[in-house]
Motif scaffolding. Structure first.
Motif, PDB file in Angstrom:
ATOM      1  N   GLU A  72       0.834  -1.207   0.000  1.00  0.00           N
ATOM      2  CA  GLU A  72       0.000   0.000   0.000  1.00  0.00           C
ATOM      3  C   GLU A  72       0.864   1.250   0.000  1.00  0.00           C
ATOM      4  N   LEU A  76       0.848   4.238  -2.676  1.00  0.00           N
ATOM      5  CA  LEU A  76       0.518   5.597  -2.267  1.00  0.00           C
ATOM      6  C   LEU A  76       1.595   6.607  -2.664  1.00  0.00           C
ATOM      7  N   LYS A  77       2.836   6.202  -2.618  1.00  0.00           N
ATOM      8  CA  LYS A  77       3.933   7.139  -2.873  1.00  0.00           C
ATOM      9  C   LYS A  77       3.857   7.792  -4.256  1.00  0.00           C
ATOM     10  N   VAL A  79       1.244   8.051  -6.230  1.00  0.00           N
ATOM     11  CA  VAL A  79      -0.004   8.812  -6.354  1.00  0.00           C
ATOM     12  C   VAL A  79       0.162  10.168  -5.681  1.00  0.00           C
ATOM     13  N   SER A  80       0.741  10.176  -4.476  1.00  0.00           N
ATOM     14  CA  SER A  80       0.928  11.455  -3.780  1.00  0.00           C
ATOM     15  C   SER A  80       1.950  12.317  -4.520  1.00  0.00           C
ATOM     16  N   GLY A  81       2.962  11.688  -5.126  1.00  0.00           N
ATOM     17  CA  GLY A  81       3.929  12.447  -5.923  1.00  0.00           C
ATOM     18  C   GLY A  81       3.277  13.091  -7.130  1.00  0.00           C
ATOM     19  N   MET A  83       0.142  13.896  -7.363  1.00  0.00           N
ATOM     20  CA  MET A  83      -0.719  14.985  -6.856  1.00  0.00           C
ATOM     21  C   MET A  83       0.118  16.239  -6.575  1.00  0.00           C
ATOM     22  N   MET A  84       1.263  16.039  -5.922  1.00  0.00           N
ATOM     23  CA  MET A  84       2.124  17.188  -5.612  1.00  0.00           C
ATOM     24  C   MET A  84       2.622  17.864  -6.893  1.00  0.00           C
ATOM     25  N   LEU A 108      -7.173  14.992  -8.694  1.00  0.00           N
ATOM     26  CA  LEU A 108      -7.162  13.740  -7.941  1.00  0.00           C
ATOM     27  C   LEU A 108      -7.363  12.542  -8.861  1.00  0.00           C
ATOM     28  N   SER A 111      -4.337  12.099 -11.252  1.00  0.00           N
ATOM     29  CA  SER A 111      -3.126  11.520 -10.676  1.00  0.00           C
ATOM     30  C   SER A 111      -3.309  10.027 -10.411  1.00  0.00           C
ATOM     31  N   ILE A 112      -4.494   9.622  -9.963  1.00  0.00           N
ATOM     32  CA  ILE A 112      -4.753   8.193  -9.754  1.00  0.00           C
ATOM     33  C   ILE A 112      -4.762   7.461 -11.103  1.00  0.00           C
TER      34      ILE A 112
END
Length: 131
Positions: A72, A76-77, A79-81, A83-84, A108, A111-112
């Motif tokens: 997980e 997540l890493k 996806v958050s990158g 988004m940033m 959102l 990025s996903i």
């Protein structure tokens, strides 16, 4: 003013907070309660009923939630990158657009979706040598 702590108060709190599951917390709490009842009986006093259940409060605050697995975290890493990166580009290109909810949702979902595409393209082909 520093009041001296009552003897034996630190240990149950520390062990209860270090417990990993709700059942483990309740077992520690029950053991402590029985020890307190024994001390009260020795002194000839009655022990008051507990006002609140500390373990239930800890569960309500998320102390016993499952930790994120390595898989997980690996998902997540990026996806958050993404988004940033999207927010950074948006701040440079059109900062006023951040006030629009639709733009946030597109960011959102984009990025996903971008990460899903990258993840799908990087999946190893079954039966191929991965050397």
């Amino acid at each position: 003013m520093n009041r001296p702590r009552r003897q034996g108060r630190e240990a149950p709190t520390t062990t209860r907070c270090s417990s990993k599951t709700l059942d483990e917390c309740k077992a520690i709490q029950l053991e402590h309660r029985q020890a307190m009842e024994a001390r009260a009986k020795e002194k000839g006093t009655t022990l008051m009923a507990a006002r609140q259940n500390a373990c239930d409060r800890m569960q309500a605050r998320g102390f016993f939630s499952e930790q994120m697995s390595e898989t997980e975290g690996r998902l997540l890493k990026p996806v958050s990158g993404a988004m940033m990166l999207g927010v950074g580009i948006l701040l440079i290109a059109a900062p006023a657009a951040l006030n629009d909810l639709r733009v946030a949702l597109v960011l959102l979902v984009g990025s996903i979706g971008f990460f899903g595409l990258v993840h799908w393209l990087r999946k190893p082909v079954q039966g191929a040598d991965n050397e």
